[in-house]
Design a protein around this motif. Structure first.
Motif, PDB file in Angstrom:
ATOM      1  N   PRO A 179      12.112 -33.436 -26.012  1.00 55.07           N
ATOM      2  CA  PRO A 179      12.898 -33.879 -24.860  1.00 55.07           C
ATOM      3  C   PRO A 179      12.600 -35.344 -24.527  1.00 55.07           C
ATOM      4  O   PRO A 179      11.441 -35.758 -24.501  1.00 55.07           O
ATOM      5  N   ASP A 180      13.640 -36.123 -24.267  1.00 58.31           N
ATOM      6  CA  ASP A 180      13.465 -37.550 -23.995  1.00 58.31           C
ATOM      7  C   ASP A 180      12.610 -37.802 -22.759  1.00 58.31           C
ATOM      8  O   ASP A 180      11.890 -38.800 -22.685  1.00 58.31           O
ATOM      9  N   ASP A 181      12.681 -36.907 -21.769  1.00 51.98           N
ATOM     10  CA  ASP A 181      11.982 -37.127 -20.501  1.00 51.98           C
ATOM     11  C   ASP A 181      10.625 -36.440 -20.439  1.00 51.98           C
ATOM     12  O   ASP A 181      10.043 -36.306 -19.355  1.00 51.98           O
ATOM     13  N   LEU A 182      10.093 -36.012 -21.580  1.00 53.43           N
ATOM     14  CA  LEU A 182       8.800 -35.327 -21.586  1.00 53.43           C
ATOM     15  C   LEU A 182       7.682 -36.329 -21.306  1.00 53.43           C
ATOM     16  O   LEU A 182       7.462 -37.258 -22.085  1.00 53.43           O
ATOM     17  N   PRO A 183       6.928 -36.167 -20.195  1.00 58.05           N
ATOM     18  CA  PRO A 183       5.872 -37.121 -19.870  1.00 58.05           C
ATOM     19  C   PRO A 183       4.651 -36.968 -20.778  1.00 58.05           C
ATOM     20  O   PRO A 183       4.426 -35.910 -21.360  1.00 58.05           O
ATOM     21  N   ARG A 199       2.355 -40.679 -29.791  1.00 60.72           N
ATOM     22  CA  ARG A 199       2.180 -39.474 -30.597  1.00 60.72           C
ATOM     23  C   ARG A 199       2.753 -38.243 -29.889  1.00 60.72           C
ATOM     24  O   ARG A 199       2.566 -38.077 -28.682  1.00 60.72           O
ATOM     25  N   THR A 200       3.402 -37.405 -30.678  1.00 61.44           N
ATOM     26  CA  THR A 200       3.923 -36.133 -30.180  1.00 61.44           C
ATOM     27  C   THR A 200       3.607 -35.043 -31.190  1.00 61.44           C
ATOM     28  O   THR A 200       3.845 -35.221 -32.386  1.00 61.44           O
ATOM     29  N   LEU A 201       3.054 -33.938 -30.716  1.00 61.96           N
ATOM     30  CA  LEU A 201       2.809 -32.781 -31.569  1.00 61.96           C
ATOM     31  C   LEU A 201       3.979 -31.820 -31.475  1.00 61.96           C
ATOM     32  O   LEU A 201       4.564 -31.627 -30.402  1.00 61.96           O
ATOM     33  N   LEU A 202       4.293 -31.195 -32.589  1.00 60.89           N
ATOM     34  CA  LEU A 202       5.296 -30.135 -32.645  1.00 60.89           C
ATOM     35  C   LEU A 202       4.649 -28.881 -33.212  1.00 60.89           C
ATOM     36  O   LEU A 202       4.002 -28.929 -34.261  1.00 60.89           O
ATOM     37  N   VAL A 203       4.785 -27.778 -32.499  1.00 56.61           N
ATOM     38  CA  VAL A 203       4.326 -26.477 -32.986  1.00 56.61           C
ATOM     39  C   VAL A 203       5.585 -25.677 -33.294  1.00 56.61           C
ATOM     40  O   VAL A 203       6.311 -25.257 -32.383  1.00 56.61           O
ATOM     41  N   LEU A 204       5.851 -25.482 -34.584  1.00 55.07           N
ATOM     42  CA  LEU A 204       7.130 -24.947 -35.023  1.00 55.07           C
ATOM     43  C   LEU A 204       6.949 -23.756 -35.961  1.00 55.07           C
ATOM     44  O   LEU A 204       5.996 -23.721 -36.748  1.00 55.07           O
ATOM     45  N   PRO A 205       7.868 -22.792 -35.897  1.00 55.20           N
ATOM     46  CA  PRO A 205       7.877 -21.758 -36.949  1.00 55.20           C
ATOM     47  C   PRO A 205       8.075 -22.405 -38.317  1.00 55.20           C
ATOM     48  O   PRO A 205       8.739 -23.448 -38.436  1.00 55.20           O
ATOM     49  N   PHE A 241       8.855 -26.243 -23.898  1.00 51.40           N
ATOM     50  CA  PHE A 241       9.417 -25.270 -24.815  1.00 51.40           C
ATOM     51  C   PHE A 241      10.846 -25.692 -25.148  1.00 51.40           C
ATOM     52  O   PHE A 241      11.623 -26.019 -24.256  1.00 51.40           O
ATOM     53  N   THR A 242      11.158 -25.728 -26.417  1.00 51.16           N
ATOM     54  CA  THR A 242      12.490 -26.114 -26.860  1.00 51.16           C
ATOM     55  C   THR A 242      13.082 -25.001 -27.718  1.00 51.16           C
ATOM     56  O   THR A 242      12.414 -23.999 -28.021  1.00 51.16           O
ATOM     57  N   THR A 244       7.553 -25.727 -29.667  1.00 53.11           N
ATOM     58  CA  THR A 244       6.854 -26.378 -28.561  1.00 53.11           C
ATOM     59  C   THR A 244       6.593 -27.833 -28.923  1.00 53.11           C
ATOM     60  O   THR A 244       6.127 -28.127 -30.028  1.00 53.11           O
ATOM     61  N   ALA A 245       6.884 -28.734 -27.984  1.00 59.25           N
ATOM     62  CA  ALA A 245       6.607 -30.158 -28.157  1.00 59.25           C
ATOM     63  C   ALA A 245       5.527 -30.564 -27.164  1.00 59.25           C
ATOM     64  O   ALA A 245       5.556 -30.147 -26.004  1.00 59.25           O
ATOM     65  N   VAL A 246       4.567 -31.370 -27.615  1.00 62.65           N
ATOM     66  CA  VAL A 246       3.485 -31.865 -26.766  1.00 62.65           C
ATOM     67  C   VAL A 246       3.446 -33.376 -26.871  1.00 62.65           C
ATOM     68  O   VAL A 246       3.170 -33.920 -27.953  1.00 62.65           O
ATOM     69  N   ARG A 247       3.727 -34.053 -25.765  1.00 63.50           N
ATOM     70  CA  ARG A 247       3.663 -35.516 -25.751  1.00 63.50           C
ATOM     71  C   ARG A 247       2.204 -35.917 -25.529  1.00 63.50           C
ATOM     72  O   ARG A 247       1.681 -35.820 -24.426  1.00 63.50           O
TER      73      ARG A 247
END
Length: 336
Positions: free
Chosen positions: A147-151, A170-176, A157-158, A162-165
């Motif tokens: 998400p563009d507005d993720l602080p 850096r951004t982490l993605l936890v994906l299937p 949750f997308t 899951t996205a973690v800014r």
């Protein structure tokens, strides 16, 4: 790990170490600032699920897990010994029905064993999750998975996972696994592809250290700057080792803290290696190190008052200079 994921990575050009960890994809890491996609093969996902997940974890780790469950923050955290030293560390990520614990791969079994001793009394369960993977985006254009507005510091949750800014870069993605494979082309477009070595290098540059094999029961959470990085709460209730941590915070003074240093070379040192001054006096221990562009980039817990080179002591007692120099952390340390 998922066989389909491993096959996909091999077909993409993965270079592995003897344990099978994906190190890189033909290009070892450098400090050149380019948009990148990393396969975080140095991390495992441990799931914590159940109605007692929040209560259980709150009594086991240094961070305030209510900030994770109620406000969707992502926090570093440690599980401590009675001496207040870290036995295992992790990143807490909110999940819709509990938590995802991102733990260094080499420490995953330790985490399950340590927390497993206590979870039998709770309505919660721990398990390794091989159906999802962790990716890291560094720089570059926005992608639909984030998400563009993720602080910074928060998770979301997308539709993909899951996205973690982590911070501004850096951004982490936890994906299937299936999602990661399906979206690989879009995620990697315009980015260099890296593996565990690249991801660990960026952790070092960010000043984020973990408890790794060889350094268990060595460091207070403050020594790894977890108090600066929101990885320890001094307002939550009790947890193992809490009295020691609180006493240092309210009545003590930290003489050693995590610092970023570098020296010429192409051979990283193992966690827990003792670093000394020219007279052989111990200054602290290594937390993690990686080679990049002919330099070893390292995180080490060192005496704050020390200035000058760092030395290793050989078996014959001789001190060998590393040619080390201090690097800048991207955050301020508390005043002494």
């Amino acid at each position: 790990m998922s066989a389909s994921w491993q096959t996909f990575l091999d077909q993409t050009g993965a270079v592995r170490d003897t344990d099978g960890t994906v190190l890189h994809f033909g290009r070892p890491p450098t400090r050149v600032a380019l948009p990148q996609l990393h396969v975080c093969d140095h991390l495992r996902i441990v799931t914590l699920r159940g109605p007692d997940a929040v209560t259980f974890l709150q009594g086991q780790v240094t961070a305030d897990v209510r900030e994770v469950s109620e406000q969707q923050y992502s926090r570093l955290a440690m599980h401590l010994s009675l001496k207040g030293r870290g036995l295992v560390s992790m990143r807490l990520v909110p999940a819709e029905d509990g938590f995802d614990l991102l733990v260094p791969t080499a420490m995953a079994d330790s985490l399950l064993k340590l927390l497993g001793k206590y979870i039998v009394f709770s309505k919660a369960s721990l398990a390794l999750d091989d159906t999802r993977v962790v990716l890291s985006l560094v720089g570059g254009d926005a992608v639909p998975a984030v998400p563009d507005d993720l602080p910074a510091g928060k998770a979301a949750f997308t539709a993909d996972g899951t996205a973690v800014r982590m911070d501004g870069h850096r951004t982490l993605l936890v994906l299937p696994v299936e999602t990661a494979i399906a979206h690989w082309a879009a995620l990697s477009e315009g980015r260099g592809i890296g593996g565990a070595e690249h991801a660990r290098l960026h952790d070092i540059l960010a000043g984020e250290g973990h408890v790794l094999p060889g350094a268990e029961d060595l460091f207070l959470p403050q020594a790894l700057n977890y108090d600066v990085l929101h990885g320890v709460s001094f307002r939550k209730g009790c947890y193992t080792g809490q009295e020691v941590v609180a006493r240092m915070h309210f009545k003590g003074q930290m003489k050693q803290r995590l610092q970023h240093v570098s020296w010429p070379g192409d051979t990283p040192l193992p966690a827990g290696t003792v670093l000394r001054d020219a007279n052989g006096k111990a200054l602290g221990e290594l937390v993690d190190s990686m080679t990049a562009g002919g330099q070893v980039q390292a995180l080490a817990v060192l005496r704050l008052a020390h200035e000058g080179d760092l030395y290793l002591q050989s078996e014959d007692g001789q001190a060998h200079a590393l040619g080390a120099r201090p690097e800048t952390l991207p955050y301020e340390l508390p005043a002494r």
